[in-house]
Design a protein around this motif. Sequence first.
Motif, mmCIF file in Angstrom:
data_model
loop_
_atom_site.group_PDB
_atom_site.id
_atom_site.type_symbol
_atom_site.label_atom_id
_atom_site.label_comp_id
_atom_site.label_asym_id
_atom_site.label_seq_id
_atom_site.Cartn_x
_atom_site.Cartn_y
_atom_site.Cartn_z
ATOM 1 N N GLU A 188 21.032 -50.568 25.208
ATOM 2 C CA GLU A 188 19.961 -49.592 25.414
ATOM 3 C C GLU A 188 20.399 -48.497 26.389
ATOM 4 O O GLU A 188 20.177 -47.304 26.154
ATOM 5 C CB GLU A 188 18.715 -50.293 25.938
ATOM 6 C CG GLU A 188 17.524 -49.361 26.078
ATOM 7 C CD GLU A 188 16.264 -50.084 26.524
ATOM 8 O OE1 GLU A 188 15.281 -49.403 26.842
ATOM 9 O OE2 GLU A 188 16.258 -51.332 26.550
ATOM 10 N N LEU A 189 21.068 -48.904 27.478
ATOM 11 C CA LEU A 189 21.550 -47.916 28.450
ATOM 12 C C LEU A 189 22.599 -46.996 27.832
ATOM 13 O O LEU A 189 22.596 -45.781 28.053
ATOM 14 C CB LEU A 189 22.136 -48.629 29.667
ATOM 15 C CG LEU A 189 21.132 -49.349 30.575
ATOM 16 C CD1 LEU A 189 21.864 -50.184 31.619
ATOM 17 C CD2 LEU A 189 20.209 -48.347 31.262
ATOM 18 N N ALA A 191 22.899 -46.258 24.627
ATOM 19 C CA ALA A 191 22.223 -45.390 23.663
ATOM 20 C C ALA A 191 21.483 -44.254 24.367
ATOM 21 O O ALA A 191 21.494 -43.103 23.911
ATOM 22 C CB ALA A 191 21.249 -46.210 22.817
ATOM 23 N N GLU A 192 20.826 -44.568 25.497
ATOM 24 C CA GLU A 192 20.108 -43.531 26.252
ATOM 25 C C GLU A 192 21.070 -42.480 26.786
ATOM 26 O O GLU A 192 20.805 -41.273 26.695
ATOM 27 C CB GLU A 192 19.340 -44.175 27.411
ATOM 28 C CG GLU A 192 18.120 -44.975 26.978
ATOM 29 C CD GLU A 192 17.443 -45.666 28.140
ATOM 30 O OE1 GLU A 192 17.955 -45.532 29.280
ATOM 31 O OE2 GLU A 192 16.421 -46.341 27.921
ATOM 32 N N LEU A 193 22.206 -42.930 27.334
ATOM 33 C CA LEU A 193 23.187 -41.992 27.859
ATOM 34 C C LEU A 193 23.762 -41.124 26.747
ATOM 35 O O LEU A 193 23.912 -39.911 26.893
ATOM 36 C CB LEU A 193 24.307 -42.742 28.575
ATOM 37 C CG LEU A 193 25.431 -41.868 29.155
ATOM 38 C CD1 LEU A 193 24.876 -40.890 30.180
ATOM 39 C CD2 LEU A 193 26.519 -42.732 29.780
ATOM 40 N N ALA A 195 22.328 -40.323 23.937
ATOM 41 C CA ALA A 195 21.295 -39.373 23.511
ATOM 42 C C ALA A 195 21.187 -38.210 24.495
ATOM 43 O O ALA A 195 21.047 -37.054 24.098
ATOM 44 C CB ALA A 195 19.954 -40.093 23.383
ATOM 45 N N GLU A 196 21.246 -38.519 25.790
ATOM 46 C CA GLU A 196 21.151 -37.454 26.799
ATOM 47 C C GLU A 196 22.342 -36.497 26.720
ATOM 48 O O GLU A 196 22.182 -35.274 26.776
ATOM 49 C CB GLU A 196 21.087 -38.081 28.196
ATOM 50 C CG GLU A 196 19.774 -38.798 28.482
ATOM 51 C CD GLU A 196 19.811 -39.573 29.779
ATOM 52 O OE1 GLU A 196 20.844 -39.482 30.500
ATOM 53 O OE2 GLU A 196 18.838 -40.288 30.096
#
Length: 432
Positions: A188-189, A191-193, A195-196
């Motif tokens: 999840e971390l 994927a978030e990074l 995406a950012e």
Amino acid sequence: MSKLDELLRELCPDGVEYVRLGTLCSLITKQTGFDYTKHIKARLLMEPTKNAVPYIQTKFFSGKNFNYQTDYYVPMDIVEQFPKITLDEKCILFSIVGASIGNVGLFPGERKCFLGGAICVAKVLPQYDVDYIYYCVEAHNVQHQIRRKTKGAGQATITVEDIREFEIPLPPIEVQREIVRILDDFTELTAELTAELTAELTARGIQYSYYRNKLLTFHANTKIVQLADIADIGTGSSNTNEAVEDGKYPFFVRSQEPLRKNDYEYDETAIITAGDGVGVGKIYHYIEGKYALHQRAYRIHINTPEVMPKYYFHYMKAKFLPYIQKTMFQGSVASIRRPMLNAFPVPVPPLDTQNRIVNVLDNFEKICSDLNIGLPAEIEARQKQYEYYRDKLLTFAEIGNTILSRAEQSRAEQSRAEQSRAEQSRAEQSAD
């Protein structure tokens, strides 16, 4: 000591059993006797409807957050005839044929899908954690087994029997679930990074396009000339098969990546654009010096001191594609005809204005280029970090070997290193 270390010491102090994948799940491919041509080829739908389900082929993306591409949908009456190849529960997919061989995905089971023939489905038995087994088959150990078992020089394949024999570590269910929790958080971390960083890259590109268009929009009284009035325009005489791998000179063809040749046709400052194909209207190349040119690519050499070549390069990058899309010849292959280039309208502001535009856009392009290199490299680094820790978490001692905690492993490695240095020192003293 972490919770995982505590569980390992408590529940499997003597090691972990390695078991064959075939004992943990049922493996399914296209149903025996299923005739693709007879049953579905003529009835595949191009658009989704409530009475059809997606047809999953090998165009799925590896990853925990399952995603796939499909061009077709299968009517429900066919789906109901073949329940064994209808996906409606959480399971693992293996791509077993072609370039995507080795891809694995975790199908979430949120809706029904129909299975293509180049996929093997692993339906995990209920007493095991499907997410844990997915992480195992995604990891280095099983990927290595896949590469070792892949057969075929033309079209690579791997068999269901091969997949059945793959071995993975199987700790107690409590350990499986803790590993899944850790890797889910890490996924999840990551994927978030990603995406950012991707959003940042997209935003900078949009910002660049906006300011470039503002800079290249001129007052109505700005002088406008046709391209033929300020430039020499021509094509090359080379064919793609004349390229050599380590040629001395750039060889511009009709794509973004130049080739190389050992001889050149032009020695000048020029802008290059494709004459036909998918690159029509796109401006990739600005060259100063010697180069070779494909026979269906155009060179534009500015021949007047009133126009800076780099200014025209920026202008053409911004304005040529919309112009050519309105005027290009639409045959079986889109192409540019010479009169279209000749008539391309070019505003000619004062040279100091051109110079200011070049300075601003060159600097902005450099920033965007650095981002295009740096951000994807950062995304790749985070993915490699995830893969490293995933493989570490899924590496166990087999039964019979004591499992150490992470801290104990680190201390043991440090002790071995110190011992090795001491032995080396003693050997050097003896030699003296």
